[in-house]
Design an enzyme around this catalytic site. Structure first.
Site, PDB file in Angstrom:
ATOM      1  N   GLY A  58      -1.220  -7.679   2.834  1.00  0.00           N
ATOM      2  CA  GLY A  58      -0.291  -8.566   2.564  1.00  0.00           C
ATOM      3  C   GLY A  58       1.415  -7.675   3.060  1.00  0.00           C
ATOM      4  O   GLY A  58       2.089  -7.520   3.919  1.00  0.00           O
ATOM      5  N   GLU A  65       3.208   0.104  -0.029  1.00  0.00           N
ATOM      6  CA  GLU A  65       4.848   0.531  -1.603  1.00  0.00           C
ATOM      7  C   GLU A  65       5.068   1.144  -0.948  1.00  0.00           C
ATOM      8  O   GLU A  65       5.318   2.162  -1.504  1.00  0.00           O
ATOM      9  CB  GLU A  65       4.618   0.378  -2.604  1.00  0.00           C
ATOM     10  N   HIS A 100       5.292  -7.215  -6.132  1.00  0.00           N
ATOM     11  CA  HIS A 100       4.318  -6.855  -6.709  1.00  0.00           C
ATOM     12  C   HIS A 100       4.101  -5.013  -5.562  1.00  0.00           C
ATOM     13  O   HIS A 100       4.187  -4.041  -6.364  1.00  0.00           O
ATOM     14  CB  HIS A 100       3.284  -6.865  -5.667  1.00  0.00           C
ATOM     15  N   GLU A 101       4.891  -5.143  -4.868  1.00  0.00           N
ATOM     16  CA  GLU A 101       5.288  -4.150  -3.807  1.00  0.00           C
ATOM     17  C   GLU A 101       6.678  -2.672  -5.012  1.00  0.00           C
ATOM     18  O   GLU A 101       6.352  -2.274  -4.495  1.00  0.00           O
ATOM     19  CB  GLU A 101       5.417  -4.280  -2.126  1.00  0.00           C
TER      20      GLU A 101
HETATM   21  N1  B3K Z   1      -1.440  -0.552  -1.812  1.00  0.00           N
HETATM   22  C1  B3K Z   1      -1.158  -1.671  -0.376  1.00  0.00           C
HETATM   23  C2  B3K Z   1      -2.966  -2.050   0.287  1.00  0.00           C
HETATM   24  C3  B3K Z   1      -2.993  -1.286   1.012  1.00  0.00           C
HETATM   25  C4  B3K Z   1      -4.390  -1.565   1.877  1.00  0.00           C
HETATM   26  C5  B3K Z   1      -5.367  -0.738   2.597  1.00  0.00           C
HETATM   27  N2  B3K Z   1      -6.479  -1.078   2.843  1.00  0.00           N
HETATM   28  C6  B3K Z   1      -0.143  -2.788  -0.517  1.00  0.00           C
HETATM   29  C7  B3K Z   1      -0.435  -3.755  -2.332  1.00  0.00           C
HETATM   30  O1  B3K Z   1      -1.588  -3.785  -2.426  1.00  0.00           O
HETATM   31  O2  B3K Z   1       0.397  -3.709  -2.555  1.00  0.00           O
HETATM   32 ZN    ZN Z   2      -0.837  -3.135  -4.487  1.00  0.00          ZN
END
Ligand code: B3K
Ligand code: ZN
Length: 857
Positions: free
Chosen positions: A264, A267, A300-301
């Site tokens: 998606g 961050e 979220h981010e």
């Molecule tokens: N922290 C990232 C996800 C990373 C996935 C790596 N395979 C997005 C999120 O959860 O905000």
């Molecule tokens: Zn996350």
């Protein structure tokens, strides 16, 4: 052979070396990007005996290594597939490494790669090691200064984390931009972007009066689709200040939208990179759900800046520390921005339909996994969604004030550190003077626990005794958990709430007494879905109807109707001659007549789907379940055609604007359409909805309904849609997703020809998910074709994709590995495909880990 050696949480060891400072210079080129990394390396003072430095690295060419300016000769280090080992290192030194990478050939989309014409990066979890040799682990935190050099015409924007400190033109049409990030961060939060974009700018003043520049970069020509995301960002910033008292810390916040992205969004500190699907939207091309999701992902981010970036994870086993907490925060944000009940119900639907299955499947793991082969396989519904439920239970147990007190303590203790889930729980416990040791079992248990309830009312003493007991899920063994069970006692006659609250179930079995109840109450249990458990509490239809109309708690009202439906579908499933009982007809009619919010009504008339029902039944025969669902829907339609039609029409008449109100009406209208399109006579209405639609929610719902029932108009409007939207990448993703769902015996020919459609590409994850993912997840009839053709088709695509992008391949394999709810025939057909995949040469660790777990079961 693929190396499937796992890493264990119990083997965690502190890093011998730290890298407090890194200066990167990256000279971008499609196929030969030169990366110079100059690191200050420090050995832990208590580890003097350890003079070997092992750096992680993958898929790059080593050019030179210098220690304190002296070139190392090849006998001073060893390079392997996954590491660079330097012998006899001093205690403190400057290590300079030059590597060459090939972004254009990087189809795994980890490290630095190309999306369309732009360069971008993705480092979480372990992508930084594809850029340079490094200690690629989250407990190594550094201050980064990043200099990017690239052709100025092609890449006018050169971006990285933090603040811009220098810009200048160089010879040969190149330019250079330097960034400095003042915060220590793990390398997984590093980001780089270079490209030519349209830029939307805005600003936000924080509560302490600081100005933050907000910049949103999108592909040229897409600026008109960026405004909603910008507003969502400002709303997120304001919400985090109001609710969590957390303020943004840099002077600039950048978001870049790219079309090629594995998930998606990401961050990265000060420079989020987003899948364009979670940024770009305007009313004509995006649905109400798209808008909802954009706001949720932007939130979220953004929320990660404190829960993830400022306080990060010690190791990847602790992933839920940041993800569970941040999902909880984004769910609360969404609930505040929309209708609380509706938002909550949608959270629960995802959890029950998909996380429960994961928790019962071969890859089941605690929210804090203990054993990992490929980390990318653990960005799961369990870590994220169940992780969020665990935080929510804590919120329920401590109350909003206690919860916020705990968060304050957590941040005060650990700002700037890489910590563990235990550190989080300890901060929450200490701030509230609570013993949370039993609660913390939720971090290590596997499977969905069951709670059994049994109530007896004594007329004489006017008391109710409620016996609750718990059993671990998925054949696991663990001591009793602390489970908050929300309840509401309703007056059976008037529907008034007599009592409500939360019970703490902490023993294997416990009895709770309620005194002075003049009448035997109707009990709504697990209100608000207060714990991620399966509730076993048989209730009469009358009780369910009472809850459905009278409970204060919206989740319980919805759940009561779902319970009635589930029970009824189970009857259809068991007995093909079963027909809709009058009581259910009446219940359905009552819902349709009720004076309730349209968005809520839409949820109430939406039946439990194939995945949810698979969880509810045992040894499921897919075609039989589908037939039961279809017959039930058909009978409901026949019994209430007039009401459904009239609601459908009323919604159409009342629809205007793009407000929350209008989106509720659209949801209700389309929920009715879903039934009505089951009658071929409705084809004309479907076509007019398609033609008159002023927004994507209505247009795509019409097309979807036509595909779902393969209506006579389908091919016509399907072609019209493709023609209208051929230039819009995100809408074409929707179109591909619909093609994979057509209920037509020729589906396999259709799928095959779509694979060679000029707009299809295995290298674009969104496209792959639209076609392959949509078939496997949303076309159960043909995916579970008794011939096994559906499984075979998916396995074939996974084999191809695994060579291109293992991470995406591994996500798509779920349909093949989670067969536990189905009958033996299905399971053995699935195993056959998995065994075939396992035999292929050089499969990735990503799919290898899942296949061997599934075959071992
Ligand atoms: N922290 C990232 C996800 C990373 C996935 C790596 N395979 C997005 C999120 O959860 O905000
Ligand atoms: Zn996350």
């Amino acid at each position: 052979m693929t190396d499937l050696t796992p890493m264990y949480l119990r083997d965690y060891q502190e890093s011998v070396y730290q890298i407090p400072k890194v200066d990167l210079t990256i000279e971008l080129d499609d196929e030969r990007t030169l990366v110079r990394s100059s690191m200050t390396v420090e050995r832990n003072t208590n580890r003097v005996e350890q003079d070997v430095l092992v750096l992680d690295g993958h898929d790059m060419e080593l050019v030179t290594i210098h220690i304190d300016g002296v070139l190392l000769s090849t006998d001073q280090y060893q390079v392997s597939q996954e590491s660079l080992i330097i012998n006899h290192c001093p205690g403190n030194f400057v290590l300079t490494i030059e590597t060459m990478i090939n972004p254009k050939a990087n189809t795994a989309l980890e490290g630095i790669y190309k999306s369309g014409g732009a360069f971008c990066s993705q480092c979480e979890a372990e992508g930084f090691r594809r850029i340079t040799y490094f200690l690629d682990r989250p407990d190594v935190m550094s201050i980064y200064t990043t200099t990017i050099i690239a052709d100025k015409d092609k890449y006018p924007f050169l971006l990285s984390n933090g603040n811009c400190i220098e810009r200048k033109d160089l010879e040969h049409g190149k330019h250079l931009v330097s960034w400095h990030d003042p915060f220590h961060k793990p390398c997984y939060l590093f980001a780089l972007v270079a490209g030519d974009f349209d830029l939307l700018e805005d600003a936000f003043t924080t509560k302490s009066g600081r100005n933050v520049d907000l910049q949103l970069f999108v592909d040229k020509g897409n600026l008109f689709k960026a405004h909603y995301a910008m507003q969502a960002l400002k709303d997120s910033m304001a919400w985090d200040e109001q609710v969590f008292d957390l303020e943004y810390d840099l002077d600039i916040y950048m978001i870049v939208a790219v079309d090629f992205f594995n998930m998606g969004a990401m961050e990265n500190k000060g420079l989020n990179v987003f899948n364009s699907k979670y940024v770009l939207a305007d009313e004509r091309s995006a649905t109400d759900d798209d808008f909802f999701n954009i706001q949720a992902v932007i939130g979220h981010e953004y929320f990660h800046n404190w829960t993830g970036n400022r306080v990060t994870c010690r190791d990847w086993f602790q992933l839920s520390l940041k993800e569970g907490l941040t999902v909880f925060r984004d769910q609360q944000f969404s609930a505040d921005m929309h209708q609380k009940d509706v938002t909550r119900i949608n959270n629960v639907r995802v959890l029950r339909a998909h996380q429960f299955a994961e928790d019962a499947g071969p890859m089941a793991h605690p929210i804090r996994p203990e054993k990992v082969v490929e980390m990318n396989n653990f960005y799961t519904l369990t870590v994220y969604e169940k992780g969020s439920e665990v935080i929510r239970m804590l919120h329920t147990l401590l109350g909003e004030t206690g919860f916020q007190r705990g968060i304050k303590e957590y941040i005060a203790r650990h700002d700037g550190q890489a910590v563990t889930c235990d550190d989080f729980i300890n901060a929450m416990a200490d701030a509230n003077d609570r013993d949370l040791s039993q609660f913390s079992l939720w971090y290590s248990q596997v499977g969905t626990p069951q709670v059994h309830a049994n109530a007896t009312y004594d007329l004489q003493s006017k008391s109710l005794s409620l016996r609750l007991s718990q059993t671990p899920g998925a054949g696991q063994q663990h001591p009793p958990l602390l489970i908050p069970i929300g309840f509401e006692l309703l007056n059976p006659k008037t529907g008034e709430t007599m009592r409500q609250g939360v019970l703490s179930l902490s023993d294997a079995a416990q009895t709770f007494e309620f005194e002075e109840l003049a009448l035997q109450p109707v009990i709504a249990l697990l209100t608000g879905f207060s714990a991620p458990v399966k509730l076993d509490f048989p209730q009469s239809n009358d009780d369910l109807l009472r809850i459905m109309t009278s409970a204060n708690d919206g989740f319980s009202r919805w759940e009561a109707s779902q319970s009635l439906f589930r029970q009824c579908i189970a009857n259809y499933y068991k007995d093909t001659g079963y027909r809709l009982p009058d009581s259910l007809q009446q219940a359905f009619a009552n819902i349709l007549d009720a004076d309730i919010e349209p968005a809520f009504k839409a949820l109430q008339i939406t039946l439990p789907g194939f995945a949810e029902m698979t969880e509810f039944l045992q040894d499921v025969e897919p075609q039989r379940l589908l037939a039961a669902l279809e017959q039930f829907e058909q009978d409901l339609l026949n019994s209430q055609t007039a009401k459904l039609t009239s609601i459908y029409q009323q919604c159409t008449e009342r629809l205007f604007g793009d407000s929350e109100q209008a989106s509720g009406l659209r949801a209700l209208k389309n929920a009715c359409l879903h039934y009505l399109a089951g009658d071929e006579d409705f084809d004309g209405e479907v076509v007019s909805q398609f033609r008159q639609a002023r927004n994507m929610t209505e247009q795509i719902a019409a097309l979807n309904a036509a595909a779902q029932y393969n209506l006579p108009s389908f091919e016509n409007i399907n072609n019209a849609f493709a023609e209208q939207w051929q230039e819009d990448t995100l809408v074409m993703d929707k179109w591909f997703a619909i093609q994979a769902k057509v209920q037509d015996g020729n589906i396999f020919e259709r799928l095959q020809s779509l694979l060679s459609h000029p707009k299809f590409s295995m290298e674009n994850p969104n496209r792959v998910r639209s076609l392959v993912g949509s078939f496997a997840n949303s076309n159960p009839k043909y995916f579970h074709d008794p011939s096994g053709k559906g499984y075979e088709w998916l396995a074939t695509q996974i084999a191809i994709l695994d060579k291109i992008n293992p991470q995406v391949a591994s996500r798509l394999i779920t349909g093949l590995i989670q067969g536990q709810g189905f009958c033996q025939e299905v399971q053995s057909r699935l195993r056959k495909q998995l065994a075939g995949l396992q035999k292929l040469e050089n499969i990735s660790a990503d799919i290898g880990e899942k296949i061997s777990a599934a075959l071992a079961k």
